[in-house]
Design a protein around this motif. Structure first.
Motif, mmCIF file in Angstrom:
data_model
loop_
_atom_site.group_PDB
_atom_site.id
_atom_site.type_symbol
_atom_site.label_atom_id
_atom_site.label_comp_id
_atom_site.label_asym_id
_atom_site.label_seq_id
_atom_site.Cartn_x
_atom_site.Cartn_y
_atom_site.Cartn_z
ATOM 1 N N CYS A 28 1.366 101.129 65.882
ATOM 2 C CA CYS A 28 0.534 101.665 66.958
ATOM 3 C C CYS A 28 1.443 102.404 67.933
ATOM 4 C CB CYS A 28 -0.206 100.543 67.674
ATOM 5 S SG CYS A 28 -1.286 101.134 68.997
ATOM 6 N N TRP A 60 1.621 104.297 71.557
ATOM 7 C CA TRP A 60 0.947 104.323 72.861
ATOM 8 C C TRP A 60 1.176 105.695 73.503
ATOM 9 C CZ3 TRP A 60 -0.728 99.838 75.917
ATOM 10 C CH2 TRP A 60 -1.025 100.142 77.261
ATOM 11 N N ALA A 87 -3.087 111.111 72.227
ATOM 12 C CA ALA A 87 -3.120 110.500 70.900
ATOM 13 C C ALA A 87 -3.762 111.420 69.859
ATOM 14 C CB ALA A 87 -3.839 109.153 70.944
ATOM 15 N N THR A 140 -8.713 105.362 70.536
ATOM 16 C CA THR A 140 -7.764 105.171 69.444
ATOM 17 C C THR A 140 -8.082 106.153 68.329
ATOM 18 O OG1 THR A 140 -9.075 103.500 68.263
ATOM 19 C CG2 THR A 140 -7.506 102.699 69.925
ATOM 20 N N SER A 163 -6.928 106.657 64.137
ATOM 21 C CA SER A 163 -6.190 106.162 62.970
ATOM 22 C C SER A 163 -5.868 107.337 62.068
ATOM 23 C CB SER A 163 -7.033 105.144 62.200
ATOM 24 O OG SER A 163 -7.285 104.019 63.008
ATOM 25 N N ARG A 208 -1.762 104.177 64.124
ATOM 26 C CA ARG A 208 -2.846 104.251 65.090
ATOM 27 C C ARG A 208 -2.267 104.811 66.376
ATOM 28 N NH1 ARG A 208 -7.438 101.790 64.703
ATOM 29 N NH2 ARG A 208 -6.548 100.171 63.382
ATOM 30 N N LEU A 250 -3.009 105.221 70.384
ATOM 31 C CA LEU A 250 -3.781 104.599 71.453
ATOM 32 C C LEU A 250 -3.528 105.374 72.740
ATOM 33 C CD1 LEU A 250 -5.288 102.212 72.910
ATOM 34 C CD2 LEU A 250 -3.045 101.108 73.063
ATOM 35 N N ASN A 251 -4.579 105.811 73.373
ATOM 36 C CA ASN A 251 -4.444 106.423 74.695
ATOM 37 C C ASN A 251 -4.495 105.314 75.727
ATOM 38 O OD1 ASN A 251 -4.068 109.155 74.182
ATOM 39 N ND2 ASN A 251 -6.245 109.460 73.797
ATOM 40 N N GLY A 252 -3.351 104.702 75.970
ATOM 41 C CA GLY A 252 -3.271 103.536 76.831
ATOM 42 C C GLY A 252 -2.954 103.844 78.282
#
Length: 157
Positions: free
Chosen positions: A7, A9, A14, A49, A51, A60, A62-64
């Protein structure tokens, strides 16, 4: 256990990053994306997210948010049989704001670290001739993008 994944970040990039990587590597594709709805903290419709596969390996995005940044403590290694293959990926990954570093390392425009490594590197850095290995190491330390012929020439003396 079903497997191990990776994953990455991002801070809002993303989907852009996934499309960028899928465009560089063969046997790659976007698998699916989940998007923010009206109830989330993200802008409705933007990716939460995504994939994707790069050369058959799952990732993956992730737009965190801005809390965490990529650094060199984690990097992706790419191995090459030819200089042409290495050059092609080096140019693609450093395009549009990527940064070259030392000894075959680079950061792409998203800040993700990559090592582009000739498959023959271990044979010259750990070959049976310790003086040749020292010359190859010295040559590598002076390079950004690794040069297969120059590394072999340094080893050979």
């Amino acid at each position: 256990m079903a497997g191990i994944g990776t994953c990455l970040w991002f801070d809002g990039q993303a989907e852009e990053a996934a499309n960028f990587y899928v465009g560089i590597f063969p046997n790659s594709r976007i698998l699916d994306a989940s998007r923010w709805g009206d109830d989330g903290p993200g802008v409705p419709g933007t990716v939460l997210t995504i994939s994707f596969e790069l050369d058959g390996r799952g990732f993956r995005g992730l737009n965190g948010g801005p809390q965490f940044k990529f650094n060199e403590a984690v990097s992706f290694e790419l191995f090459f049989d030819t200089q042409a293959e290495l050059d092609e990926k080096w140019e693609a990954l450093t395009a549009d704001g990527g940064q070259e570093s030392q000894c075959g390392w680079l950061k792409d425009k998203f800040g993700v670290s990559w090592q582009l490594i000739p498959a023959m590197l271990t044979s010259v850095l750990g070959g049976p001739d310790p003086e040749g290995a020292a010359r190859a190491m010295q040559a590598m330390m002076g390079m950004q993008k690794l040069d297969i012929a120059a590394l072999q020439s340094a080893y050979d003396g």
